[in-house]
Design a protein around this motif. Structure first.
Motif, mmCIF file in Angstrom:
data_model
loop_
_atom_site.group_PDB
_atom_site.id
_atom_site.type_symbol
_atom_site.label_atom_id
_atom_site.label_comp_id
_atom_site.label_asym_id
_atom_site.label_seq_id
_atom_site.Cartn_x
_atom_site.Cartn_y
_atom_site.Cartn_z
ATOM 1 N N UNK A 1 -6.430 -0.786 -2.572
ATOM 2 C CA UNK A 1 -6.804 -1.591 -3.730
ATOM 3 C C UNK A 1 -6.760 -0.764 -5.009
ATOM 4 N N UNK A 2 -6.173 -1.352 -6.049
ATOM 5 C CA UNK A 2 -6.208 -0.768 -7.377
ATOM 6 C C UNK A 2 -6.013 -1.876 -8.398
ATOM 7 N N UNK A 3 -6.399 -1.651 -9.667
ATOM 8 C CA UNK A 3 -6.253 -2.689 -10.677
ATOM 9 C C UNK A 3 -4.812 -3.188 -10.775
ATOM 10 N N UNK B 1 -0.412 -14.051 -11.153
ATOM 11 C CA UNK B 1 0.012 -14.085 -9.744
ATOM 12 C C UNK B 1 -0.549 -12.871 -9.008
ATOM 13 N N UNK B 2 -0.342 -11.708 -9.573
ATOM 14 C CA UNK B 2 -0.770 -10.484 -8.880
ATOM 15 C C UNK B 2 -2.290 -10.337 -8.864
ATOM 16 N N UNK B 3 -2.960 -10.908 -9.848
ATOM 17 C CA UNK B 3 -4.416 -10.938 -9.791
ATOM 18 C C UNK B 3 -4.918 -11.779 -8.631
ATOM 19 N N UNK B 4 -4.282 -12.906 -8.380
ATOM 20 C CA UNK B 4 -4.663 -13.748 -7.231
ATOM 21 C C UNK B 4 -4.378 -13.032 -5.917
ATOM 22 N N UNK B 5 -3.269 -12.324 -5.863
ATOM 23 C CA UNK B 5 -2.921 -11.572 -4.646
ATOM 24 C C UNK B 5 -3.971 -10.494 -4.378
ATOM 25 N N UNK B 6 -4.351 -9.753 -5.411
ATOM 26 C CA UNK B 6 -5.359 -8.705 -5.224
ATOM 27 C C UNK B 6 -6.675 -9.304 -4.726
ATOM 28 N N UNK B 7 -7.111 -10.387 -5.346
ATOM 29 C CA UNK B 7 -8.357 -11.024 -4.932
ATOM 30 C C UNK B 7 -8.267 -11.513 -3.489
ATOM 31 N N UNK B 8 -7.093 -11.992 -3.087
ATOM 32 C CA UNK B 8 -6.925 -12.476 -1.718
ATOM 33 C C UNK B 8 -7.064 -11.351 -0.704
ATOM 34 N N UNK C 1 -7.152 2.950 -4.065
ATOM 35 C CA UNK C 1 -5.811 3.487 -4.272
ATOM 36 C C UNK C 1 -5.613 4.085 -5.655
ATOM 37 N N UNK C 2 -6.645 4.061 -6.498
ATOM 38 C CA UNK C 2 -6.583 4.776 -7.780
ATOM 39 C C UNK C 2 -6.659 6.283 -7.544
ATOM 40 N N UNK C 3 -7.294 6.692 -6.456
ATOM 41 C CA UNK C 3 -7.475 8.110 -6.164
ATOM 42 C C UNK C 3 -6.129 8.775 -5.853
ATOM 43 N N UNK C 4 -6.031 10.100 -5.989
ATOM 44 C CA UNK C 4 -4.788 10.795 -5.648
ATOM 45 C C UNK C 4 -4.385 10.541 -4.192
ATOM 46 N N UNK C 5 -3.082 10.636 -3.942
ATOM 47 C CA UNK C 5 -2.555 10.302 -2.618
ATOM 48 C C UNK C 5 -3.223 11.117 -1.510
#
Length: 214
Positions: free
Chosen positions: A141-143, A167-174, A191-195
């Motif tokens: 998950x990331x913004x 669209x992508x906001x709905x996908x993230x929420x889903x 997923x904001x954190x380093x790999x």
């Protein structure tokens, strides 16, 4: 020399999340860590993962738009081929499978994104997957804006990546809703954190949830 003892069934790990979340990077790293621990591993993806499914992938990603039910059926046609040709034989042979996207993506993209009903999605799951479900799903998950920035910076965007922020906001929420509904199967990773930190969190989850010898 005595033959090797038969292996038990393998474990099925899926990676989910929006565009640019780092699923492919994590799938490579997880497969390498599992192989380094002496486990047999198959790294695969959806749509794709079998010759027929890869042919449908090109159609899905670069043609359309489709009616939401028709689009979901294309995804599940590719998924059925993937299950029959690649996933079930590998799992039966004791292989650990790391899969970049699976059925949750269809619920998020065609369901929340395009209006496909959950009832139709469930019917397609039952028809195409039988009893197969992931043992563990890691939701990256990331913004939305950050993920889209990553995805579009790669160039050669597919038609999903070209969809708008709503669209992508709905996908993230889903995806977050799926994880909240099934906490026993799903784990959300930041997923904001380093790999490297995302990989460490994923490995810890595999140890805790699946007893992976990592």
């Amino acid at each position: 020399m005595a033959p090797d003892a038969p292996r038990g069934r393998g474990r099925f790990i899926t990676l989910e999340g929006g565009e640019g979340a780092g699923k492919t990077t994590l799938s490579r790293a997880l497969a390498a860590e599992l192989a380094g621990a002496g486990l047999p591993v198959l790294r695969t993806r959806e749509p794709g993962g079998a010759p027929g499914a890869e042919a449908v992938r090109t159609l899905i990603l670069h043609q359309g738009p489709w009616d939401p039910v028709a689009e979901a059926m294309l995804h599940f046609a590719a998924r059925r081929e993937h299950v029959a040709i690649s996933l079930e034989p590998a799992l039966a042979a004791g292989i650990w499978v790391v899969c970049d996207r699976f059925a949750d993506s269809t619920l998020a993209y065609q369901g929340a994104g395009q209006g496909l009903s959950r009832e139709v999605w469930e019917q397609l799951c039952d028809l195409s997957l039988g009893a197969l479900r992931p043992d563990l799903t890691l939701v990256l998950d990331l913004p939305t804006e950050r993920g889209m920035g990553r995805a579009l910076s790669r160039g050669d965007a597919n038609r999903y990546e070209m969809q708008g922020a709503d669209f992508h906001g709905r996908v993230r929420a889903a995806f977050l809703d799926i994880a909240a509904r099934e906490p026993g199967r799903c784990a959300v990773l930041d997923a904001v954190r380093p790999a490297g930190e995302v990989l460490s969190a994923a490995l810890g989850t595999l140890r805790d949830r699946l007893g992976a010898p990592l």
